[in-house]
Write a protein that holds these residues in place. Structure first.
Motif, short mmCIF file in Angstrom:
data_model
loop_
_atom_site.label_atom_id
_atom_site.label_comp_id
_atom_site.label_asym_id
_atom_site.label_seq_id
_atom_site.Cartn_x
_atom_site.Cartn_y
_atom_site.Cartn_z
N HIS A 181 0.86 -1.19 0.00
CA HIS A 181 0.00 0.00 0.00
C HIS A 181 0.89 1.23 0.00
O HIS A 181 1.81 1.33 0.80
CB HIS A 181 -0.90 0.01 1.24
CG HIS A 181 -1.67 1.27 1.41
ND1 HIS A 181 -2.69 1.65 0.58
CD2 HIS A 181 -1.56 2.26 2.33
CE1 HIS A 181 -3.17 2.82 0.98
NE2 HIS A 181 -2.51 3.20 2.04
N SER B 149 -13.65 -3.14 1.87
CA SER B 149 -13.48 -1.84 2.51
C SER B 149 -14.83 -1.18 2.69
O SER B 149 -15.78 -1.49 1.98
CB SER B 149 -12.60 -0.92 1.64
OG SER B 149 -11.28 -1.35 1.62
N GLU C 189 -11.35 5.53 4.46
CA GLU C 189 -11.48 4.15 4.01
C GLU C 189 -10.94 3.23 5.09
O GLU C 189 -9.82 3.38 5.55
CB GLU C 189 -10.71 3.91 2.71
CG GLU C 189 -10.80 2.45 2.28
CD GLU C 189 -9.97 2.11 1.05
OE1 GLU C 189 -9.94 0.92 0.69
OE2 GLU C 189 -9.35 3.02 0.46
N TRP C 190 -11.78 2.28 5.49
CA TRP C 190 -11.38 1.25 6.43
C TRP C 190 -11.30 -0.06 5.65
O TRP C 190 -12.31 -0.57 5.17
CB TRP C 190 -12.38 1.13 7.58
CG TRP C 190 -12.23 2.22 8.59
CD1 TRP C 190 -12.65 3.52 8.47
CD2 TRP C 190 -11.59 2.12 9.86
NE1 TRP C 190 -12.31 4.23 9.60
CE2 TRP C 190 -11.66 3.40 10.46
CE3 TRP C 190 -10.97 1.09 10.54
CZ2 TRP C 190 -11.13 3.65 11.73
CZ3 TRP C 190 -10.45 1.35 11.80
CH2 TRP C 190 -10.53 2.61 12.38
N ALA C 191 -10.08 -0.61 5.51
CA ALA C 191 -9.86 -1.89 4.85
C ALA C 191 -9.98 -2.98 5.91
O ALA C 191 -9.48 -2.84 7.02
CB ALA C 191 -8.49 -1.92 4.19
N TRP D 203 -9.41 -4.34 11.12
CA TRP D 203 -9.87 -3.13 10.43
C TRP D 203 -8.75 -2.09 10.51
O TRP D 203 -8.30 -1.74 11.61
CB TRP D 203 -11.12 -2.57 11.09
CG TRP D 203 -12.34 -3.43 10.95
CD1 TRP D 203 -12.51 -4.69 11.45
CD2 TRP D 203 -13.55 -3.09 10.29
NE1 TRP D 203 -13.77 -5.14 11.14
CE2 TRP D 203 -14.43 -4.18 10.43
CE3 TRP D 203 -13.98 -1.95 9.60
CZ2 TRP D 203 -15.71 -4.17 9.90
CZ3 TRP D 203 -15.26 -1.95 9.08
CH2 TRP D 203 -16.11 -3.05 9.22
N TYR E 140 -7.75 -9.98 2.19
CA TYR E 140 -8.53 -8.75 2.08
C TYR E 140 -10.00 -9.12 1.93
O TYR E 140 -10.38 -9.85 1.03
CB TYR E 140 -8.04 -7.93 0.88
CG TYR E 140 -8.86 -6.70 0.60
CD1 TYR E 140 -8.83 -5.61 1.47
CD2 TYR E 140 -9.67 -6.62 -0.53
CE1 TYR E 140 -9.57 -4.47 1.22
CE2 TYR E 140 -10.42 -5.48 -0.79
CZ TYR E 140 -10.37 -4.42 0.08
OH TYR E 140 -11.11 -3.28 -0.17
#
Length: 158
Positions: free
Chosen positions: A42, A119, A106-108, A94, A116
């Protein structure tokens, strides 16, 4: 801080640790021994001049006079990758990802092994405390700036 560590516990004996500079999570047992973890590529957004100006504008005149030079001298190239860390009641991880200041967060969401799961976007200023099922409990200030308990339901599955 760019080198801040974020720590949470899972439902068992695990401590989850992530440096906010990357999406690299380490799980530790209560003895301190590593029991797992994962890393996700990321690249957080760059810090732009308009971002700095917005932060300075939010300060009082005295605060700006005191901190502007220090802020500009210590400015990182990028925002921290992770701003917050939570673990829900299913031990899903989270992570609040950095984005543009003033935008929805944005919470992935990841499985405990790093898969994953999806989101969700939470409104600017909403600070989640705990996630139970499809409900997020937290704090949101009203139009007068008074903090209130806020409850948000996830409107779609992750």
């Amino acid at each position: 801080s760019l080198a801040e560590g974020l720590v949470r516990t899972d439902s068992g004996d695990g401590l989850l640790f992530v440096w906010n500079a990357s999406l690299r999570l380490v799980t530790l047992g209560l003895s301190g021994a590593r029991t797992g973890g994962f890393a996700v590529r990321h690249e957080p957004p760059r810090v732009a001049e308009c971002d700095v100006e917005k932060e300075l504008a939010a300060m009082s005149e005295r605060g700006r006079a005191t901190f502007e030079r220090a802020l500009r001298d210590s400015l990182p190239e990028r925002w921290p990758a992770v701003r917050a860390l939570l673990v829900d009641d299913a031990d899903q991880v989270w992570m609040a990802l950095s984005g543009k200041p003033g935008a929805a967060a944005e919470w992935a969401v990841f499985s405990p092994t790093g898969e994953y799961l999806g989101s969700t976007l939470l409104p600017e200023g909403f600070k989640p405390w705990v996630i139970r099922g499809r409900t997020i409990y937290g704090e949101q200030s009203d139009e007068l700036g008074v903090p209130r308990v806020a409850v948000r339901n996830l409107d779609r599955p992750l």
